[in-house]
Scaffold this motif. Structure first.
Motif, PDB file in Angstrom:
ATOM      1  N   ASN A 124      41.059  31.470  51.094  1.00 18.92           N
ATOM      2  CA  ASN A 124      42.291  31.684  50.321  1.00 18.92           C
ATOM      3  C   ASN A 124      43.355  30.621  50.572  1.00 18.92           C
ATOM      4  O   ASN A 124      44.550  30.924  50.667  1.00 18.92           O
ATOM      5  CB  ASN A 124      42.867  33.080  50.602  1.00 18.92           C
ATOM      6  CG  ASN A 124      41.895  34.184  50.260  1.00 18.92           C
ATOM      7  OD1 ASN A 124      41.160  34.093  49.283  1.00 18.92           O
ATOM      8  ND2 ASN A 124      41.871  35.223  51.067  1.00 18.92           N
ATOM      9  N   ASN A 125      42.917  29.378  50.665  1.00 22.51           N
ATOM     10  CA  ASN A 125      43.841  28.252  50.775  1.00 22.51           C
ATOM     11  C   ASN A 125      43.824  27.482  49.455  1.00 22.51           C
ATOM     12  O   ASN A 125      42.765  27.291  48.867  1.00 22.51           O
ATOM     13  CB  ASN A 125      43.426  27.338  51.936  1.00 22.51           C
ATOM     14  CG  ASN A 125      43.380  28.087  53.245  1.00 22.51           C
ATOM     15  OD1 ASN A 125      44.408  28.441  53.811  1.00 22.51           O
ATOM     16  ND2 ASN A 125      42.169  28.353  53.735  1.00 22.51           N
ATOM     17  N   LYS A 126      44.997  27.030  49.018  1.00 19.40           N
ATOM     18  CA  LYS A 126      45.085  26.464  47.680  1.00 19.40           C
ATOM     19  C   LYS A 126      45.990  25.227  47.665  1.00 19.40           C
ATOM     20  O   LYS A 126      47.011  25.179  48.353  1.00 19.40           O
ATOM     21  CB  LYS A 126      45.644  27.498  46.703  1.00 19.40           C
ATOM     22  CG  LYS A 126      44.876  28.813  46.682  1.00 19.40           C
ATOM     23  CD  LYS A 126      45.499  29.815  45.731  1.00 19.40           C
ATOM     24  CE  LYS A 126      44.862  31.200  45.871  1.00 19.40           C
ATOM     25  NZ  LYS A 126      43.427  31.199  45.624  1.00 19.40           N
ATOM     26  N   VAL A 127      45.585  24.243  46.849  1.00 22.42           N
ATOM     27  CA  VAL A 127      46.424  23.085  46.542  1.00 22.42           C
ATOM     28  C   VAL A 127      46.692  23.109  45.050  1.00 22.42           C
ATOM     29  O   VAL A 127      45.758  23.166  44.247  1.00 22.42           O
ATOM     30  CB  VAL A 127      45.736  21.762  46.943  1.00 22.42           C
ATOM     31  CG1 VAL A 127      46.603  20.578  46.544  1.00 22.42           C
ATOM     32  CG2 VAL A 127      45.453  21.727  48.435  1.00 22.42           C
ATOM     33  N   LEU A 128      47.942  23.066  44.666  1.00 17.43           N
ATOM     34  CA  LEU A 128      48.317  23.244  43.269  1.00 17.43           C
ATOM     35  C   LEU A 128      48.895  21.982  42.639  1.00 17.43           C
ATOM     36  O   LEU A 128      49.482  22.047  41.562  1.00 17.43           O
ATOM     37  CB  LEU A 128      49.354  24.380  43.144  1.00 17.43           C
ATOM     38  CG  LEU A 128      48.941  25.731  43.732  1.00 17.43           C
ATOM     39  CD1 LEU A 128      50.054  26.757  43.557  1.00 17.43           C
ATOM     40  CD2 LEU A 128      47.653  26.234  43.089  1.00 17.43           C
ATOM     41  N   ARG A 129      48.688  20.838  43.254  1.00 17.90           N
ATOM     42  CA  ARG A 129      49.261  19.580  42.780  1.00 17.90           C
ATOM     43  C   ARG A 129      48.193  18.706  42.129  1.00 17.90           C
ATOM     44  O   ARG A 129      47.058  18.636  42.603  1.00 17.90           O
ATOM     45  CB  ARG A 129      49.892  18.836  43.962  1.00 17.90           C
ATOM     46  CG  ARG A 129      50.514  17.489  43.622  1.00 17.90           C
ATOM     47  CD  ARG A 129      51.755  17.638  42.772  1.00 17.90           C
ATOM     48  NE  ARG A 129      52.322  16.328  42.442  1.00 17.90           N
ATOM     49  CZ  ARG A 129      53.331  16.148  41.607  1.00 17.90           C
ATOM     50  NH1 ARG A 129      53.908  17.177  41.033  1.00 17.90           N
ATOM     51  NH2 ARG A 129      53.788  14.932  41.359  1.00 17.90           N
ATOM     52  N   ASP A 130      48.555  18.005  41.055  1.00 11.95           N
ATOM     53  CA  ASP A 130      47.659  17.096  40.355  1.00 11.95           C
ATOM     54  C   ASP A 130      47.193  15.972  41.280  1.00 11.95           C
ATOM     55  O   ASP A 130      47.927  15.493  42.142  1.00 11.95           O
ATOM     56  CB  ASP A 130      48.393  16.513  39.147  1.00 11.95           C
ATOM     57  CG  ASP A 130      47.503  15.617  38.308  1.00 11.95           C
ATOM     58  OD1 ASP A 130      46.284  15.872  38.278  1.00 11.95           O
ATOM     59  OD2 ASP A 130      48.019  14.661  37.700  1.00 11.95           O
ATOM     60  N   SER A 133      43.047  16.805  46.657  1.00  8.47           N
ATOM     61  CA  SER A 133      41.675  17.116  47.049  1.00  8.47           C
ATOM     62  C   SER A 133      41.660  18.074  48.233  1.00  8.47           C
ATOM     63  O   SER A 133      42.545  18.037  49.087  1.00  8.47           O
ATOM     64  CB  SER A 133      40.927  15.842  47.461  1.00  8.47           C
ATOM     65  OG  SER A 133      40.940  14.872  46.435  1.00  8.47           O
ATOM     66  N   GLY A 134      40.610  18.896  48.296  1.00 10.40           N
ATOM     67  CA  GLY A 134      40.368  19.715  49.471  1.00 10.40           C
ATOM     68  C   GLY A 134      41.225  20.963  49.550  1.00 10.40           C
ATOM     69  O   GLY A 134      42.229  20.988  50.270  1.00 10.40           O
ATOM     70  N   GLY A 135      40.810  22.009  48.825  1.00  7.38           N
ATOM     71  CA  GLY A 135      41.547  23.268  48.929  1.00  7.38           C
ATOM     72  C   GLY A 135      41.517  23.810  50.344  1.00  7.38           C
ATOM     73  O   GLY A 135      42.503  24.370  50.833  1.00  7.38           O
ATOM     74  N   GLY A 136      40.370  23.639  51.034  1.00  2.81           N
ATOM     75  CA  GLY A 136      40.265  24.062  52.420  1.00  2.81           C
ATOM     76  C   GLY A 136      40.482  22.912  53.387  1.00  2.81           C
ATOM     77  O   GLY A 136      41.424  22.909  54.178  1.00  2.81           O
TER      78      GLY A 136
END
Length: 204
Positions: A124-130, A133-136
């Motif tokens: 449940n880790n998230k990156v929301l920027r254009d 890379s690498g949600g985890g």
């Protein structure tokens, strides 16, 4: 127990965080530390979280369940540093928002470090920027070992045209060794079409 971090913990030697018996310890992000990592592992230092014998757990929590977001990952591994995540370690709930300063790698970011996973759970880790890379985990110019572990519900979602590695993104690494692991419901998405590696993205 719960530990509320309001400043970054600098790791300058070889440190182990191990739960006592069946104790579950949550180390959480305070709303005052949204522009910094929770842990920074400096060069020639190491952080080991969890072990193979305790029945408790060490949970590093980014606070998204309390509407806390951060431009930085939970853990930063500097060049020459090492992070070891064992089976009763959990890295969870960190969200890097749609912000110019947001980091790659919502749970772990490293350029030149070593990351070893031995049964940990990253979820449940998230990156929301254009163009991130690498949600985890994001690792560049380093070494990555995964003997076992679980990646669940991590994502990179871009309001633009680039998103890579919902769970893991590895760039120009010296060594990549993945022996076993479970990946499910890790996602990359973007309003346009350049999305690669829902689970793992690897680039030279």
């Amino acid at each position: 127990g719960y530990i509320d971090l309001s400043e970054t913990m600098e790791i300058n030697s070889h440190i182990k965080l191990i739960p006592a018996g069946n104790t579950n310890v949550i180390i959480g992000r305070n709303s005052e530390i949204t522009e910094n990592n929770l842990f920074v592992i400096n060069s020639n230092a190491s952080l080991t979280i969890g072990d193979d014998t305790s029945t408790g757990s060490i949970i590093i929590d980014g606070g998204s369940e309390n509407n806390i977001t951060s431009t930085k990952s939970l853990i930063n591994v500097d060049s020459g540093g090492k992070l070891i995540l064992n089976k009763n370690c959990v890295l969870q709930n960190n969200i890097c928002p749609d912000d110019y300063n947001s980091s790659n790698g919502s749970a772990v970011y490293s350029n030149g470090g070593t990351i070893e996973i031995n049964g940990a759970k990253i979820c449940n880790n998230k990156v929301l920027r254009d163009s991130k890379s690498g949600g985890g985990i994001y690792l560049e110019n380093g070494s990555f070992y995964m003997n076992s572990g679980t990646f669940e519900g991590n994502s990179v979602s871009a309001d633009g045209n680039k998103a890579y590695g919902g769970a893991i993104a590895l760039y120009s690494c010296n060594l990549i060794q993945i022996k076993d692991g479970t990946f499910y419901e890790n996602v990359v998405s973007a309003t346009n079409t350049e999305c690669y590696g829902g689970a793992i993205f690897i680039s030279n």
